[in-house]
Design an enzyme around this catalytic site. Structure first.
Site, PDB file in Angstrom:
ATOM      1  CB  CYS A 119      -0.916   0.004   1.216  1.00 52.23           C
ATOM      2  SG  CYS A 119      -1.875  -1.495   1.376  1.00 52.23           S
ATOM      3  CG  HIS A 260      -3.591   2.819   2.799  1.00 49.67           C
ATOM      4  ND1 HIS A 260      -3.849   2.557   1.474  1.00 49.67           N
ATOM      5  CD2 HIS A 260      -3.668   1.622   3.448  1.00 49.67           C
ATOM      6  CE1 HIS A 260      -4.075   1.258   1.325  1.00 49.67           C
ATOM      7  NE2 HIS A 260      -3.970   0.678   2.507  1.00 49.67           N
ATOM      8  CG  ASN A 290      -6.483  -1.731   1.392  1.00 50.02           C
ATOM      9  OD1 ASN A 290      -5.829  -1.191   0.504  1.00 50.02           O
ATOM     10  ND2 ASN A 290      -5.933  -2.270   2.472  1.00 50.02           N
TER      11      ASN A 290
HETATM   12  N1  ACO Z   1     -17.917 -10.412   9.022  1.00 51.06           N
HETATM   13  C1  ACO Z   1     -18.361 -10.738  10.250  1.00 51.06           C
HETATM   14  N2  ACO Z   1     -17.536 -11.024  11.264  1.00 51.06           N
HETATM   15  C2  ACO Z   1     -16.207 -10.971  11.024  1.00 51.06           C
HETATM   16  C3  ACO Z   1     -15.685 -10.638   9.753  1.00 51.06           C
HETATM   17  C4  ACO Z   1     -16.596 -10.340   8.734  1.00 51.06           C
HETATM   18  N3  ACO Z   1     -16.210  -9.998   7.491  1.00 51.06           N
HETATM   19  N4  ACO Z   1     -14.329 -10.644   9.811  1.00 51.06           N
HETATM   20  C5  ACO Z   1     -14.006 -10.984  11.084  1.00 51.06           C
HETATM   21  N5  ACO Z   1     -15.145 -11.190  11.800  1.00 51.06           N
HETATM   22  C6  ACO Z   1     -15.271 -11.580  13.215  1.00 51.06           C
HETATM   23  C7  ACO Z   1     -14.029 -12.257  13.708  1.00 51.06           C
HETATM   24  O1  ACO Z   1     -14.062 -13.636  13.437  1.00 51.06           O
HETATM   25  C8  ACO Z   1     -14.113 -11.945  15.188  1.00 51.06           C
HETATM   26  O2  ACO Z   1     -15.019 -12.852  15.777  1.00 51.06           O
HETATM   27  P1  ACO Z   1     -14.723 -13.478  17.253  1.00 51.06           P
HETATM   28  O3  ACO Z   1     -14.702 -12.285  18.165  1.00 51.06           O
HETATM   29  O4  ACO Z   1     -15.875 -14.396  17.448  1.00 51.06           O
HETATM   30  O5  ACO Z   1     -13.393 -14.144  17.136  1.00 51.06           O
HETATM   31  C9  ACO Z   1     -14.753 -10.554  15.263  1.00 51.06           C
HETATM   32  O6  ACO Z   1     -15.388 -10.385  13.981  1.00 51.06           O
HETATM   33  C10 ACO Z   1     -13.737  -9.449  15.466  1.00 51.06           C
HETATM   34  O7  ACO Z   1     -12.655  -9.612  14.530  1.00 51.06           O
HETATM   35  P2  ACO Z   1     -11.390  -8.684  14.564  1.00 51.06           P
HETATM   36  O8  ACO Z   1     -10.368  -9.178  13.606  1.00 51.06           O
HETATM   37  O9  ACO Z   1     -10.964  -8.486  15.994  1.00 51.06           O
HETATM   38  O10 ACO Z   1     -12.019  -7.304  14.025  1.00 51.06           O
HETATM   39  P3  ACO Z   1     -11.369  -5.888  13.980  1.00 51.06           P
HETATM   40  O11 ACO Z   1     -12.253  -4.960  14.698  1.00 51.06           O
HETATM   41  O12 ACO Z   1      -9.904  -5.888  14.342  1.00 51.06           O
HETATM   42  O13 ACO Z   1     -11.471  -5.520  12.423  1.00 51.06           O
HETATM   43  C11 ACO Z   1     -10.085  -5.372  10.446  1.00 51.06           C
HETATM   44  C12 ACO Z   1     -10.765  -6.300  11.468  1.00 51.06           C
HETATM   45  C13 ACO Z   1     -11.166  -4.619   9.728  1.00 51.06           C
HETATM   46  C14 ACO Z   1      -9.305  -6.221   9.465  1.00 51.06           C
HETATM   47  C15 ACO Z   1      -9.155  -4.384  11.164  1.00 51.06           C
HETATM   48  O14 ACO Z   1      -8.345  -5.064  12.102  1.00 51.06           O
HETATM   49  C16 ACO Z   1      -8.250  -3.603  10.219  1.00 51.06           C
HETATM   50  O15 ACO Z   1      -8.694  -2.766   9.451  1.00 51.06           O
HETATM   51  N6  ACO Z   1      -6.921  -3.822  10.292  1.00 51.06           N
HETATM   52  C17 ACO Z   1      -5.931  -3.038   9.497  1.00 51.06           C
HETATM   53  C18 ACO Z   1      -5.993  -3.269   8.013  1.00 51.06           C
HETATM   54  C19 ACO Z   1      -4.908  -2.465   7.312  1.00 51.06           C
HETATM   55  O16 ACO Z   1      -4.700  -1.311   7.599  1.00 51.06           O
HETATM   56  N7  ACO Z   1      -4.159  -3.077   6.436  1.00 51.06           N
HETATM   57  C20 ACO Z   1      -3.013  -2.354   5.874  1.00 51.06           C
HETATM   58  C21 ACO Z   1      -2.924  -2.290   4.498  1.00 51.06           C
HETATM   59  S1  ACO Z   1      -3.360  -3.744   3.574  1.00 51.06           S
HETATM   60  C22 ACO Z   1      -2.068  -4.076   2.448  1.00 51.06           C
HETATM   61  O17 ACO Z   1      -0.947  -3.666   2.623  1.00 51.06           O
HETATM   62  C23 ACO Z   1      -2.376  -4.955   1.268  1.00 51.06           C
END
Ligand code: ACO
Length: 333
Positions: A119, A260, A290
């Protein structure tokens, strides 16, 4: 010599972007995996993303975006001396996607190569080409962030498939004339100790594509989202602060921050920590998700074309991605 006082200043003469026609909504994704529009919007801010057609490759999207940037810059392809494509989804491992773009544009006078910084790639390309232009090696450069992430997405994994999309953004950089804007300061960083947080494990020499590896989805993006989230907020805040200060500016001098486009909660946290009001932060991830290296480039073009800033304004671009990598740029438009 500081970047702000380089002998040859470098400006952005034109921007362009392209996204594929096909829209994939959250509701459509909820049919594929166990998710919901409510979960995706509340956790990420994403409402829909674009998906490239089967025969539509990264270079095709890059070429569309490049043509629009050239047009806005008032330049033709033969004028371009350097093409850098930032991508983690090249058309082929070799040659570089930039070579296909050069051929498609007819940019026969350009040196062309790719960089891989996820990214952060578009701003890595900006820093590299700014330096090459200000050193006198090239008069101009076409930089492009382009991705077909739908080709490296595990469509059975709800934790990642809701996040990504396809598209391309481009900018033409050239020597600035007196009185024109310029790129004031840039910053890049990498922490290779954290490669495991976000990667595509297969497809390279470490884990070649075999039928079994493909079956195990090893050629798709994996991410430890929570960990990445924390690093993204801290690194982007630090990088933005560095370029603002190096440019001799303060947060109140910034007309528009273009971050980003990965997650609205990350963007809100950065705006808060930088003390920049939300209305000065450009967001379009609701439409595209993204798109990795393309994300900040598409956002820059949309912000430019919709009047989110005007000539003479100070803007800040800031990005974060796999590597881990991060980068920022302060620009007087
Ligand atoms: N739908 C429903 N539930 C989901 C989904 C979904 N799509 N995805 C995960 N869950 C569930 C999980 O299983 C978890 O359930 P559990 O509590 O029973 O275990 C719960 O939701 C919470 O999951 P988390 O992973 O803790 O959710 P979080 O609030 O952290 O959000 C996310 C996840 C959106 C991925 C976030 O962590 C994020 O944006 N991270 C950074 C991403 C980023 O900046 N990437 C950088 C660039 S990417 C690149 O370089 C290509």
């Amino acid at each position: 010599m500081s970047e702000a006082t380089s002998a040859i200043e470098v400006c952005i003469a034109g921007t362009g972007s392209y996204v594929p026609e096909k829209i994939l909504t959250n509701a459509e994704l909820a049919v594929l995996v166990d998710t919901s529009d409510e979960w995706i919007v509340s956790r990420t801010g994403i409402k829909e993303r674009r998906i490239a057609a089967e025969g539509e490759f990264t270079s095709h999207m890059a070429t569309h975006a490049a043509r629009r940037a050239l047009e806005q810059a008032g330049m033709v392809a033969e004028d371009i001396e350097l093409i850098i494509v930032a991508t983690i989804t090249p058309d082929t491992p070799t040659p570089a996607t930039a070579c296909y773009v050069q051929q498609a544009l007819g940019a026969n006078n350009a040196v062309a190569f790719d960089i891989s910084a996820a990214c952060s790639g578009f701003l890595y390309a900006m820093k590299i080409s700014k330096r090459l232009i200000s050193d006198g090696a090239f008069k101009n450069a076409l930089i492009i962030g382009a991705e077909k992430l739908s080709a490296v997405t595990n469509w059975d994994d709800r934790t990642t498939c809701v996040l990504f999309g396809d598209g391309a953004g481009a900018a033409v950089l050239r020597r600035a004339e007196p009185g024109e804007g310029s790129i004031l300061a840039t910053e890049m960083g990498t922490d290779g100790n954290l490669t495991h947080l976000l990667n595509i494990p297969g497809g390279g020499t470490a884990c070649p594509i075999t039928a079994k590896n493909a079956n195990d989805h090893l050629q798709t993006l994996t991410m430890m989202g929570k960990e990445v989230f924390k690093h993204a907020v801290n690194r982007m805040k630090e990088a933005a602060e560095k370029v603002i200060s190096r440019a001799g500016l303060h947060p109140e001098d910034i007309a528009c921050v273009i971050p980003h486009q990965a997650n609205l909660r990350i963007i809100d946290a950065i705006a808060d920590r930088l003390a920049v009001p939300n209305e000065r932060v450009f967001v379009n991830l609701d439409k595209y998700g993204n798109t990795s290296a393309a994300a900040v480039a598409i956002a820059l073009d949309e912000a430019n074309r919709t009047g989110a800033f005007k000539r003479g304004d100070n803007i800040v671009l800031v990005v974060f991605g796999a590597g881990l990598t991060w980068a920022a740029a302060a620009i007087r438009w």
